[in-house]
Design a protein around this motif. Structure first.
Motif, PDB file in Angstrom:
ATOM      1  N   LYS A 284      29.627  40.407  40.343  1.00 28.65           N
ATOM      2  CA  LYS A 284      30.770  40.707  39.358  1.00 28.65           C
ATOM      3  C   LYS A 284      31.908  41.512  40.074  1.00 28.65           C
ATOM      4  O   LYS A 284      32.802  41.305  39.646  1.00 28.65           O
ATOM      5  CB  LYS A 284      30.385  41.416  38.053  1.00 28.65           C
ATOM      6  N   SER A 285      31.498  42.052  41.319  1.00 27.80           N
ATOM      7  CA  SER A 285      32.563  42.747  41.750  1.00 27.80           C
ATOM      8  C   SER A 285      33.228  41.796  43.149  1.00 27.80           C
ATOM      9  O   SER A 285      34.065  42.420  43.950  1.00 27.80           O
ATOM     10  CB  SER A 285      32.110  44.103  42.491  1.00 27.80           C
TER      11      SER A 285
ATOM     12  N   LYS B 214      35.397  39.467  45.222  1.00 24.41           N
ATOM     13  CA  LYS B 214      36.839  39.286  45.148  1.00 24.41           C
ATOM     14  C   LYS B 214      37.060  37.815  44.781  1.00 24.41           C
ATOM     15  O   LYS B 214      36.798  36.824  45.829  1.00 24.41           O
ATOM     16  CB  LYS B 214      37.808  39.627  46.431  1.00 24.41           C
TER      17      LYS B 214
ATOM     18  N   THR C  98      35.339  42.079  37.861  1.00 27.24           N
ATOM     19  CA  THR C  98      36.434  43.236  37.769  1.00 27.24           C
ATOM     20  C   THR C  98      37.455  43.178  39.256  1.00 27.24           C
ATOM     21  O   THR C  98      38.134  43.996  39.368  1.00 27.24           O
ATOM     22  CB  THR C  98      35.693  44.410  38.363  1.00 27.24           C
ATOM     23  N   ASN C  99      37.080  42.235  39.970  1.00 28.85           N
ATOM     24  CA  ASN C  99      38.004  41.980  41.502  1.00 28.85           C
ATOM     25  C   ASN C  99      38.803  40.902  41.481  1.00 28.85           C
ATOM     26  O   ASN C  99      38.389  40.150  42.312  1.00 28.85           O
ATOM     27  CB  ASN C  99      37.015  42.287  42.443  1.00 28.85           C
TER      28      ASN C  99
END
Ligand SMILES: NC(=O)C1=CN([C@@H]2O[C@H](COP(=O)(O)OP(=O)(O)OC[C@H]3O[C@@H](n4cnc5c(N)ncnc54)[C@H](OP(=O)(O)O)[C@@H]3O)[C@@H](O)[C@H]2O)C=CC1
Ligand SMILES: C[C@H]1O[C@H](OP(=O)(O)OP(=O)(O)OC[C@H]2O[C@@H](n3cnc4c(=O)[nH]c(N)nc43)[C@H](O)[C@@H]2O)[C@@H](O)[C@@H](O)C1=O
Length: 320
Positions: free
Chosen positions: A10-11, A13, A37-38
């Motif tokens: 989820k994080s 890029k 999120t990224n």
């Protein structure tokens, strides 16, 4: 890539190219809903994807882990027919630059988006993935189709030579919020929504619709497509492209009647048969995607009502 690993990162890029367009904006909404999120986003004026050197330095600096390529020169039958050089040239440049730089800068996985117009004009219906390159293309969009076919083949070639995880999804005709409502250059659904809306607002007696009304088209809401894109990023790492359709087709006449009803226009339809019909029918066989476990959720009627509400709030009211 191991199936299921995308949803666990989820994080990581993720570069969503074309994030302000119909498809890119829906993919961003879907990724954000899923907790990613990224996201790395660039407008056209911040990064012109036709510039090889700019794309190279973007990838060298940002080093995204995943790429979803939803940036392209896109338009309806009239735009495709009027600007053939742009449709082949710009699309070849964007996709070549992004795919090559993504590979050279270590992107783990890339999703390329094509279109149902890659298939022969008289392909078997519903159209299986295997119909690619089995016959002549529809002349109104062959320039765009050739660029999209080159994109599929580029992903396949990089997979073969470099064992790189580049996949391709082939969406059917799409619609939804952030569509292009241009009177001439857009696709049929947003064009008719605007024309019926303006006719209703001006108390006009009739609305002109292009062609004979007999061509069949399959429509998929862009939120379903975005869901399918995230699904493919997570669950599919194969060589062959994957069709993404709704399985539901309507004639252009039926579509026009539906849009007329949703908008509430009471006048009559007039057919301009000097305008091209394009492909007579292009229903995709999306059984491969269904067998992987994905099916669409939004009906055409619901999707049309939702899109008209969005159009009223975001296009009509903003103009006033
Ligand atoms: N709409 C449809 O019915 C279908 C679409 N598809 C595919 O989905 C993808 C997205 O289409 P869609 O969202 O409808 O198209 P849109 O025209 O809505 O969006 C395209 C996006 O690409 C950006 N873009 C175009 N040229 C460049 C460039 N040179 N540099 C940087 N950004 C650029 C645009 O930015 P800007 O507006 O600022 O130029 C825009 O944000 C395409 O690959 C298309 O082939 C497939 C099947 C059907
Ligand atoms: C997604 C797909 O989209 C394009 O193909 P298309 O499906 O032929 O696109 P279209 O939405 O523009 O038209 C569908 C049908 O509808 C009729 N039609 C009626 N009235 C209007 C009208 O007012 N506008 C438009 N555009 N069409 C109209 C029109 O005459 C045609 O019969 C490709 O070029 C390519 O971009 C691609 O991949």
């Amino acid at each position: 890539m191991k199936s299921g690993s995308f949803m666990l990162e989820k994080s990581a890029k993720i570069f969503v190219a074309g994030h302000r367009g119909l498809v890119g904006s829906a993919i961003v909404r879907k990724l954000q809903d899923q907790g990613f999120t990224n996201l790395v986003l660039r407008t056209h004026s911040e990064l012109d994807l036709t510039s090889q050197s700019d794309v190279e330095s973007f990838f060298a600096t940002e080093k995204p882990v995943y790429v979803i390529l939803a940036a392209a020169k896109v338009g309806g039958i009239h735009a495709n027919n009027t600007y053939p050089a742009d449709f082949i040239g710009v699309n070849l440049q964007i996709q070549t630059n992004v795919i090559h730089s993504a590979y050279t800068h270590g992107v783990k996985k890339l999703l390329f988006l094509g279109s149902s117009c890659i298939y022969p004009k008289f392909a078997p219906q519903p159209i299986p993935e295997s119909a690619l390159l089995t016959g002549p293309l529809e002349p109104t969009n062959e320039w765009y189709a050739i660029a999209k076919i080159a994109g599929i083949k580029m992903c396949q070639a990089y997979r073969l030579q470099h064992q790189w995880d580049a996949i391709s999804g082939m969406p059917t005709n799409l619609y939804g919020q952030n569509d292009n409502f241009h009177p001439e250059n857009s696709h049929v659904l947003p064009a008719l929504m605007r024309r019926f809306h303006e006719a209703k607002a001006n108390n006009a007696d009739e609305v002109v619709v292009w062609g004979s009304g007999s061509p069949l088209r399959e429509f998929l809401h862009v939120d379903d497509l975005a869901d399918a894109c995230v699904f493919l990023m997570d669950q599919y790492s194969g060589f062959e492209h994957v069709n993404v359709g709704s399985g539901v087709e309507v004639t252009i006449k039926e579509l026009a009647e539906l849009v007329k009803e949703v908008v509430g226009f009471k006048g009559k339809l007039v057919w301009d048969t000097t305008k091209p019909d394009g492909t007579p029918r292009k229903l995709m066989d999306s059984s491969k995607l269904a067998s992987l476990g994905w099916t669409p959720k939004i009906s055409l009627k619901d999707g049309l009502s939702q899109t008209y509400e969005w159009y009223l709030e975001n296009v009509v009211q903003k103009k006033q």
